[in-house]
Design an enzyme around this catalytic site. Structure first.
Site: not given
Ligand code: 5GP
Ligand code: ZN
Length: 114
Positions: A30-31, A87, A96, A100, A102
């Site tokens: 993750d950025i 989410n 986004v 995805h 996390h």
């Protein structure tokens, strides 16, 4: 999908730190990490949210959980514990719109989630 940031990461049009890739899923850091380990694991297929999953997508997500298991072990957080979360939609905190998960760990997770 053309405008999707995660599709661009999959296509390597946007650089990211990959930790895993196969035919079905990729994982990258993750950025903006919220924990010492914060890896995103995503299907290569553009699925906007978990509500958009088609019948054939469920087996891909089962495979994604297997990959999450492998990454958690490799990163040394399996026994200590970790969190794997997705989410969905605005009140779920989704920003986004490419499905995805996390994978977060390396510190004590708190509840309620946030
Ligand atoms: P969401 O809130 O949608 O569940 O989480 C989106 C996550 O994607 C956030 O944790 C955010 O930091 C991460 N993210 C957004 N843009 C990028 C990007 O360009 N590269 C990477 N590696 N992560 C990103
Ligand atoms: Zn996408």
């Amino acid at each position: 999908m053309a405008d999707c940031i995660f599709c661009k990461i999959i296509d390597k049009k946007i650089p990211s730190k990959f930790v895993y890739e196969d035919d079905l899923v990729v994982a990258f850091e993750d950025i903006n990490p919220q924990s010492p380990v914060h890896t995103l694991i995503i299907p290569k297929k553009h699925i906007p949210t978990m509500l958009d999953m088609q019948e054939e997508d469920y087996q891909v997500i089962a495979h994604l959980f297997k990959v999450a298991n492998k990454i958690a072990r490799e990163k040394g957080i399996a026994d200590r514990g970790f969190r794997l979360l997705t989410n969905c939609n605005p009140e779920g905190g989704q920003i986004v719109y490419h499905l995805h998960f996390h994978l977060m760990g390396g510190r004590q997770m708190r509840s309620p989630f946030g």
